[in-house]
Design a protein around this motif. Structure first.
Motif, mmCIF file in Angstrom:
data_model
loop_
_atom_site.group_PDB
_atom_site.id
_atom_site.type_symbol
_atom_site.label_atom_id
_atom_site.label_comp_id
_atom_site.label_asym_id
_atom_site.label_seq_id
_atom_site.Cartn_x
_atom_site.Cartn_y
_atom_site.Cartn_z
ATOM 1 N N LEU A 110 0.823 -1.207 0.000
ATOM 2 C CA LEU A 110 0.000 0.000 0.000
ATOM 3 C C LEU A 110 0.858 1.259 0.000
ATOM 4 O O LEU A 110 0.701 2.128 -0.850
ATOM 5 C CB LEU A 110 -0.932 0.000 1.208
ATOM 6 N N ILE A 111 1.758 1.370 0.974
ATOM 7 C CA ILE A 111 2.570 2.567 1.098
ATOM 8 C C ILE A 111 3.823 2.230 1.903
ATOM 9 O O ILE A 111 3.768 1.432 2.836
ATOM 10 C CB ILE A 111 1.772 3.706 1.782
ATOM 11 N N GLY A 112 4.961 2.800 1.510
ATOM 12 C CA GLY A 112 6.155 2.582 2.306
ATOM 13 C C GLY A 112 7.443 2.724 1.529
ATOM 14 O O GLY A 112 7.444 2.989 0.321
ATOM 15 N N GLN A 113 8.537 2.575 2.244
ATOM 16 C CA GLN A 113 9.885 2.502 1.686
ATOM 17 C C GLN A 113 10.459 1.161 2.125
ATOM 18 O O GLN A 113 10.920 0.998 3.252
ATOM 19 C CB GLN A 113 10.739 3.675 2.181
ATOM 20 N N TYR A 114 10.414 0.199 1.204
ATOM 21 C CA TYR A 114 10.618 -1.193 1.609
ATOM 22 C C TYR A 114 11.083 -1.985 0.405
ATOM 23 O O TYR A 114 10.375 -2.087 -0.608
ATOM 24 C CB TYR A 114 9.286 -1.736 2.134
ATOM 25 N N ASP A 115 12.296 -2.506 0.474
ATOM 26 C CA ASP A 115 12.852 -3.382 -0.552
ATOM 27 C C ASP A 115 13.413 -4.627 0.115
ATOM 28 O O ASP A 115 14.372 -4.530 0.901
ATOM 29 C CB ASP A 115 13.974 -2.687 -1.332
ATOM 30 N N LEU A 116 12.811 -5.765 -0.203
ATOM 31 C CA LEU A 116 13.379 -7.027 0.275
ATOM 32 C C LEU A 116 14.632 -7.377 -0.532
ATOM 33 O O LEU A 116 14.677 -7.102 -1.732
ATOM 34 C CB LEU A 116 12.347 -8.149 0.113
ATOM 35 N N PRO A 117 15.641 -7.951 0.073
ATOM 36 C CA PRO A 117 15.701 -8.352 1.486
ATOM 37 C C PRO A 117 16.474 -7.377 2.372
ATOM 38 O O PRO A 117 16.504 -7.531 3.577
ATOM 39 C CB PRO A 117 16.442 -9.680 1.412
ATOM 40 N N GLY A 121 12.531 -0.415 5.382
ATOM 41 C CA GLY A 121 12.337 0.694 6.277
ATOM 42 C C GLY A 121 10.996 0.636 6.990
ATOM 43 O O GLY A 121 10.919 0.321 8.175
ATOM 44 N N TYR A 122 9.935 0.918 6.306
ATOM 45 C CA TYR A 122 8.593 0.882 6.885
ATOM 46 C C TYR A 122 7.603 0.593 5.765
ATOM 47 O O TYR A 122 7.911 0.789 4.581
ATOM 48 C CB TYR A 122 8.245 2.215 7.569
#
Length: 773
Positions: A110-117, A121-122
């Motif tokens: 939906l929303i965020g700053q997030y890259d696996l792995p 961030g959130y």
């Protein structure tokens, strides 16, 4: 200028696929081919020849040297990318949005700053089971203890989500109720991952796309308290987030274009990747504000309850972005018509061909022919399911319900105006920089042994007949007419051909102006001008808006009358904010232009096609200058033995006068229009074998009973407002050209009365006797 694609998950497709940079070019211009192939191939540029059923007679303009395999990737999924993300440690955080997921089963962002792995961030997510998930991290590797789950989202229902962190406690809210609580000690660092709406990253590539609609996403640097959360829930997404703690808020009021503004003052402007879909109603929308049958009295941009939704889809794709593979300049003296780039390759060790269809217009310096033939390319686009279909060795046979051929890859997009997106969303847009294998001149419609087709193969019946009968003509696409409606004025008559269902307002206005100025039109089409389309300013995306009624369910019964459609209220286009869907519900009467309105369709095999029965044998179109020897009740529009091909089937049109007789209930607040004055019905198209899934429609597109199989009317009309129209009223009209001398004779007589003579001399046919099949 097209912006570069940010790092994005790619999909490599087996097989041969291709498209041209433009679906229509003028003689003398360069056509550019974009091809993906996993086998060596040879490309030839061909003008389609006199054999509708085969390829061997097609003149070859140029053949390129054999090309090595080159598989081009596609990049599926729409989302919003915000270049200016959060870049400082956070002591508190709240994430908020309204979301309507269309399906579950995959992880969605939906929303965020997030890259696996390694750059987590959130973020706020929906997991595979449909559960809301809030994640907090230090911007580094994923840490399972940072995830908080709770609450279940119901597909196709709006939900309000809020996730908060006060430096220690995490809380997850769903529709104003706490559904999850936990602890996170921090530190909370956004990390290096970009800020995205509707997507997150996997190894730096955008992935985990949302199958859903977003309203009013926002980020705060403080914790929303219980009363604030409940107030925001009660607001139903109608007002922006306010206050000094708002780090970003995207009201999504643009309703068109690729840019998404941030109302917080922090300039976190977003860019939509892969187009997305605007003009989506939000959770506060009140359907009763919109009249189902009329465009009067409603302005979507002035509706205080409508809301501003943005639909993001995991299989959105409108431009393959493939680099140019080959370029060829069409000769300046080339004949206007339908051409193909023909890819020759081996399929399972056997020779095979893949055709890339495009239109060649007359060169600007050439004098126009007397006749202009309109190719129904908007319909070709609307039906282009499975653009990356699996290659077949024989003529491709497309299913009657337009679900497309077997896909070359299970994840390749398969949506069209007749099929849903992967997540169940209605398709409102199709791209022109995409393959359209259904437009192959060899494509058939199921069942193959009937020999019926629509799109290119059907329309070529008319082109070949005009060539053989000696009539000079030019060809244009629907997009050409949309861009330059005044081009009609150069011609003595215009022929609307095939299944010309999708029209733009400029094209309709252009035809109306042309006729009002004394022009003439020959309509060899059915279901004509039924649905409105628009085009993006650069001509790369076509939009249409089919929706269900306000009380309809998306059921098999509803789909019988309305192909895959969206929620009521979404019938307003993003390209011009005007109402779409059926023309008669968008303030435009097709009967006022061409005399007839859409009246039904069939999904059975070719045996259910009917024929014309003469009603006015004394009419001059049956006698002058070529007497056809018909009597009242004589039949035509069929093979000499009464068999296939037959003209009346698939889809058909009737006059308002007849539709009034078929309409037994008038919706509240509506009224039936008066019949057009001066229409002469010279023949009736009747079907003796209606099928189980056939739909005869009344004026308001409600299912009704047929009048003894009456399906189409062939009319001659001298319009009171100017212009003359001959309308055959059936998709299959051109199918019988080259087969039925009587129908050909009618067409010759029409052309004569519209001031068109053959260039090479007109064949003379003796009077014909016609028996019922």
């Amino acid at each position: 200028m097209q912006q570069p694609l940010p790092p994005h998950r790619s999909l490599h497709l087996p097989g041969v696929h291709g498209y041209t940079d433009r679906k229509s070019v003028a003689a003398g211009e360069v056509v550019r081919f974009h091809i993906s192939s996993d086998v060596p191939y040879t490309l030839s540029v061909c003008q389609l020849g006199p054999d509708v059923e085969g390829r061997s007679a097609d003149p070859v303009l140029h053949t390129f040297p054999t090309s090595a395999p080159r598989v081009q990737p596609i990049h599926l999924g729409s989302y919003v990318r915000v270049e200016r993300g959060l870049d400082q440690p956070l002591r508190a955080l709240s994430l908020e949005c309204w979301v309507q997921v269309w399906s579950v089963g995959t992880r969605q962002s939906l929303i965020g700053q997030y890259d696996l792995p390694a750059a987590c961030g959130y973020g706020l997510f929906v997991d595979e089971a449909g559960r809301a998930v809030f994640y907090l991290g230090d911007g580094g590797v994923f840490r399972a203890e940072g995830a908080l789950g709770g609450g279940m989202l119901t597909p196709r229902r709006w939900h309000h989500l809020v996730a908060t962190w006060d430096g220690h406690a995490t809380v997850l809210w769903l529709d104003g109720v706490v559904v999850g609580q936990g602890q996170w000690a921090g530190p909370l660092l956004p990390g290096r991952a970009p800020l995205r709406l509707g997507s997150s990253g996997v190894e730096g590539l955008s992935d985990a796309f949302l199958e859903g609609d977003l309203v009013m996403p926002a980020i705060y640097s403080h914790v929303l308290q219980a009363d604030e959360v409940r107030e925001r829930f009660a607001d139903r997404g109608l007002h922006t987030a306010r206050g000094r703690s708002v780090l970003a808020c995207w009201p999504l009021r643009e309703e068109r274009g690729d840019e998404v503004a941030d109302s917080s003052g922090h300039q976190r402007t977003g860019r939509i990747v892969n187009h997305g879909t605007w003009m989506i109603v939000g959770p506060a929308f009140e359907p009763q504000r919109v009249d189902e049958f009329s465009d009067a009295g409603y302005d979507p941009l002035a509706d205080p309850t409508r809301g501003h939704g943005l639909r993001l889809v995991s299989d959105d794709l409108y431009d393959c972005r493939w680099p140019e593979s080959h370029a060829f300049r069409i000769p300046a003296n080339a004949k206007s018509g339908i051409y193909v780039g023909r890819v020759h390759f081996l399929l399972d060790g056997q020779p095979a061909d893949y055709d890339i269809t495009f239109i060649v217009r007359r060169a600007a310096h050439q004098a126009p022919a007397p006749v202009l033939v309109l190719c129904a390319t908007s319909s070709w686009l609307a039906y282009a399911s499975t653009p990356f279909a699996k290659n077949v060795a024989s003529d491709p046979v497309w299913p009657r319900r337009s679900v497309g051929l077997e896909n070359s890859h299970p994840e390749a997009p398969a949506y069209s105006s007749y099929t849903y997106h992967r997540g169940g969303q209605p398709c409102y847009q199709v791209g022109l920089r995409m393959p359209w294998p259904n437009a192959s001149p060899n494509a058939l419609y199921d069942p193959a042994d009937a020999g019926f087709s629509q799109w290119t193969r059907l329309e070529r019946r008319l082109h070949v007949w005009l060539d053989q009968a000696g009539y000079a003509y030019d060809v244009v696409s629907d997009l050409d007419l949309h861009r330059d409606p005044g081009l009609l004025k150069a011609y003595k008559t215009v022929i609307v051909n095939g299944h010309s269902e999708y029209w733009s307002l400029p094209a309709c206005d252009g035809l109306d102006d042309y006729l009002s100025g004394g022009g003439t039109a020959i309509v060899l089409s059915g279901n004509t001008m039924y649905l409105r389309v628009s085009y993006s300013e650069d001509g790369t995306v076509m939009e249409q808006r089919k929706v269900l009624g306000p009380n309809d369910q998306d059921s098999e019964e509803a789909a019988k009358v309305r192909p895959p459609a969206g929620p009521f209220g979404e019938q307003y286009h993003s390209q011009d904010w005007a109402r779409g869907g059926q023309f008669r519900q968008a303030g435009r009467s097709c009967a006022e232009l061409i005399g007839l309105e859409s009246a039904g369709w069939a999904f059975a095999d070719g045996s259910d096609f009917g024929v014309y029965h003469v009603t006015l044998p004394e009419h001059f179109l049956f006698s002058h200058p070529h007497p056809l020897g018909v009597r009242e009740g004589s039949t035509f529009g069929h093979a000499p033995d009464g068999g296939l091909p037959r003209a009346i089937g698939h889809e058909w049109d009737l006059s308002v006068a007849t539709l009034r007789r078929m309409t037994h209930a008038v919706p509240a607040g509506q009224q039936l229009p008066e019949p057009q004055r001066g229409i002469e019905v010279i023949a009736q198209g009747r079907r003796a074998k209606p099928g189980r899934l056939d739909a005869y429609l009344d004026y308001f597109s409600n299912v009704t009973d047929s009048l003894a199989g009456l399906s189409a009317e062939m009319i001659y009309w001298e319009r009171p407002q100017g212009g003359r129209v001959f309308n055959a009223g059936a998709v299959g009209a051109s199918w019988v050209l080259g087969i039925d001398p009587c129908f050909e004779g009618v067409l010759r007589n029409v052309l004569h009365h519209f001031g068109v003579q053959p260039v090479t001399g007109q064949p003379v046919h003796p009077p014909l006797e016609h028996a019922a099949p």
